[in-house]
Design a protein around this motif. Structure first.
Motif, PDB file in Angstrom:
ATOM      1  N   GLU A  53       0.829  -1.177   0.046  1.00  8.63           N
ATOM      2  CA  GLU A  53       0.057  -0.047  -0.061  1.00  8.63           C
ATOM      3  C   GLU A  53       0.969   1.271  -0.077  1.00  8.63           C
ATOM      4  O   GLU A  53       1.788   1.387   0.825  1.00  8.63           O
ATOM      5  CB  GLU A  53      -0.918   0.018   1.277  1.00  8.63           C
ATOM      6  CG  GLU A  53      -1.842   1.088   1.193  1.00  8.63           C
ATOM      7  CD  GLU A  53      -2.767   1.320   2.775  1.00  8.63           C
ATOM      8  OE1 GLU A  53      -3.219   2.011   2.899  1.00  8.63           O
ATOM      9  OE2 GLU A  53      -2.901   0.427   3.121  1.00  8.63           O
ATOM     10  N   VAL A  54       0.676   2.181  -0.902  1.00  6.47           N
ATOM     11  CA  VAL A  54       1.686   3.014  -1.175  1.00  6.47           C
ATOM     12  C   VAL A  54       1.135   4.584  -0.687  1.00  6.47           C
ATOM     13  O   VAL A  54      -0.161   4.709  -1.213  1.00  6.47           O
ATOM     14  CB  VAL A  54       2.092   3.211  -2.790  1.00  6.47           C
ATOM     15  CG1 VAL A  54       3.074   4.401  -2.863  1.00  6.47           C
ATOM     16  CG2 VAL A  54       2.877   1.903  -3.012  1.00  6.47           C
ATOM     17  N   THR A  55       1.718   5.245   0.047  1.00  3.44           N
ATOM     18  CA  THR A  55       1.464   6.664   0.419  1.00  3.44           C
ATOM     19  C   THR A  55       2.435   7.693  -0.183  1.00  3.44           C
ATOM     20  O   THR A  55       3.487   7.343  -0.125  1.00  3.44           O
ATOM     21  CB  THR A  55       1.260   6.850   1.973  1.00  3.44           C
ATOM     22  OG1 THR A  55       0.482   6.010   2.525  1.00  3.44           O
ATOM     23  CG2 THR A  55       1.125   8.206   2.257  1.00  3.44           C
ATOM     24  N   ILE A  56       1.932   8.770  -0.836  1.00  6.08           N
ATOM     25  CA  ILE A  56       2.891   9.578  -1.526  1.00  6.08           C
ATOM     26  C   ILE A  56       2.671  10.848  -0.747  1.00  6.08           C
ATOM     27  O   ILE A  56       1.566  11.373  -0.731  1.00  6.08           O
ATOM     28  CB  ILE A  56       2.620   9.770  -2.898  1.00  6.08           C
ATOM     29  CG1 ILE A  56       2.821   8.522  -3.895  1.00  6.08           C
ATOM     30  CG2 ILE A  56       3.576  10.852  -3.559  1.00  6.08           C
ATOM     31  CD1 ILE A  56       2.320   8.618  -5.134  1.00  6.08           C
ATOM     32  N   GLU A  84       6.151   6.051   0.889  1.00 10.38           N
ATOM     33  CA  GLU A  84       6.008   5.104   1.912  1.00 10.38           C
ATOM     34  C   GLU A  84       5.227   3.638   1.423  1.00 10.38           C
ATOM     35  O   GLU A  84       4.120   3.808   1.064  1.00 10.38           O
ATOM     36  CB  GLU A  84       5.266   5.823   3.091  1.00 10.38           C
ATOM     37  CG  GLU A  84       5.702   6.917   3.890  1.00 10.38           C
ATOM     38  CD  GLU A  84       4.997   7.273   5.025  1.00 10.38           C
ATOM     39  OE1 GLU A  84       3.847   6.967   5.346  1.00 10.38           O
ATOM     40  OE2 GLU A  84       5.459   8.488   5.595  1.00 10.38           O
ATOM     41  N   LEU A  85       6.126   2.816   1.304  1.00  8.15           N
ATOM     42  CA  LEU A  85       5.625   1.471   0.990  1.00  8.15           C
ATOM     43  C   LEU A  85       4.938   0.544   2.299  1.00  8.15           C
ATOM     44  O   LEU A  85       6.312   0.240   2.783  1.00  8.15           O
ATOM     45  CB  LEU A  85       6.555   0.820  -0.123  1.00  8.15           C
ATOM     46  CG  LEU A  85       6.526   1.186  -1.588  1.00  8.15           C
ATOM     47  CD1 LEU A  85       6.714   2.879  -1.570  1.00  8.15           C
ATOM     48  CD2 LEU A  85       7.720   0.606  -2.094  1.00  8.15           C
ATOM     49  N   ASP A  86       4.050   0.098   2.274  1.00  4.75           N
ATOM     50  CA  ASP A  86       3.451  -0.622   3.743  1.00  4.75           C
ATOM     51  C   ASP A  86       3.230  -1.993   2.822  1.00  4.75           C
ATOM     52  O   ASP A  86       2.322  -2.192   2.349  1.00  4.75           O
ATOM     53  CB  ASP A  86       2.422  -0.007   4.178  1.00  4.75           C
ATOM     54  CG  ASP A  86       2.105  -0.614   5.321  1.00  4.75           C
ATOM     55  OD1 ASP A  86       2.674  -1.590   5.844  1.00  4.75           O
ATOM     56  OD2 ASP A  86       1.367   0.149   6.183  1.00  4.75           O
ATOM     57  N   CYS A  87       4.324  -2.753   3.158  1.00  5.70           N
ATOM     58  CA  CYS A  87       4.527  -4.187   2.572  1.00  5.70           C
ATOM     59  C   CYS A  87       4.140  -5.110   3.808  1.00  5.70           C
ATOM     60  O   CYS A  87       4.839  -5.216   4.779  1.00  5.70           O
ATOM     61  CB  CYS A  87       5.730  -4.318   1.835  1.00  5.70           C
ATOM     62  SG  CYS A  87       5.744  -6.111   0.977  1.00  5.70           S
ATOM     63  N   PRO A  88       3.241  -6.103   3.519  1.00  5.25           N
ATOM     64  CA  PRO A  88       3.122  -7.060   4.554  1.00  5.25           C
ATOM     65  C   PRO A  88       4.159  -8.305   4.913  1.00  5.25           C
ATOM     66  O   PRO A  88       3.941  -8.945   5.820  1.00  5.25           O
ATOM     67  CB  PRO A  88       1.658  -7.745   4.337  1.00  5.25           C
ATOM     68  CG  PRO A  88       1.410  -7.555   2.840  1.00  5.25           C
ATOM     69  CD  PRO A  88       2.507  -6.154   2.374  1.00  5.25           C
TER      70      PRO A  88
END
Length: 220
Positions: free
Chosen positions: A39-42, A57-61
């Protein structure tokens, strides 16, 4: 405990859907999410004088060892150093917005067992060097986990240390950052350590140092 707060200047969320002057941001975000299982946040660190500093920000499980395994197989991102998903899509984004000076100031991977924070050290250094950095993390995995005995909580890439002794000192006024700077010193936080540690990438070891280090930011 994994850290998500750092000592950087506050930044504002970049409203991708309403950023009428920037073309292709949604496609850029979607491509990163698909390529990196995240899930990417810019976010935006600056948007004045036709400059745009992106914070990704790359939120990777996945955990770190799984990411490295998938990366080595070409399943997470791409193992092509000269054609990563990040680099290809960043090039497309900049090509669509020639009137803007766009760069990636920072990228953070929030994994299930560690965070990796990569800082910009020269123009376009992150998209240019991202695959090389991940390849180096894989190469150093046994060393940074202290022989597979302890998982780092956070990895800062790179750090520049002023107090490592004569053989390790970098003077920022005399030596400008280069691609090899990403392979010199990293800052690493372990649960067992009160303070952060400095990892000497070239010698594959943690080094004793006064940890008054700083992350280099060319815009500060």
């Amino acid at each position: 405990m994994l850290f998500k707060l750092h000592g950087y200047q506050p930044i504002q969320n970049l409203n991708i859907t309403s950023a009428e002057c920037i073309f292709g941001l949604q496609d850029f975000k979607r491509s990163l999410e698909l390529g990196y299982f995240s899930e990417v946040t810019i976010k935006n660190s600056k948007d004045c004088n036709q400059k745009l500093g992106l914070i990704l920000e790359l939120d990777c499980p996945l955990n770190l060892i799984d990411v490295l395994g998938h990366f080595n197989k070409g399943l997470w991102g791409s193992t092509d150093i000269h054609g990563s998903i990040l680099a290809k899509n960043f090039d497309l984004l900049t090509a669509q917005n020639k009137e803007w000076d766009i760069d990636i100031q920072e990228i953070t991977l929030y994994l299930s067992d560690t965070n990796i924070i990569i800082k910009n050290i020269y123009k376009n250094s992150i998209p240019e060097q991202f695959n090389t950095i991940i390849t180096e993390v894989a190469k150093q995995y046994v060393s940074i986990t202290k022989g597979l005995t302890e998982q780092p909580e956070e990895i800062f890439i790179p750090v520049f240390e002023d107090n490592l002794g004569n053989s390790h000192t970098m003077d920022l006024n005399e030596k400008s950052p280069t691609p090899s700077s990403y392979k010199e010193y990293w800052g690493i936080y372990m649960e067992s350590e009160v303070d952060g540690l400095i990892f000497d990438v070239q010698d594959n070891k943690f080094i004793a140092a006064n940890l008054d280090y700083h992350l280099f930011d060319e815009n500060n």
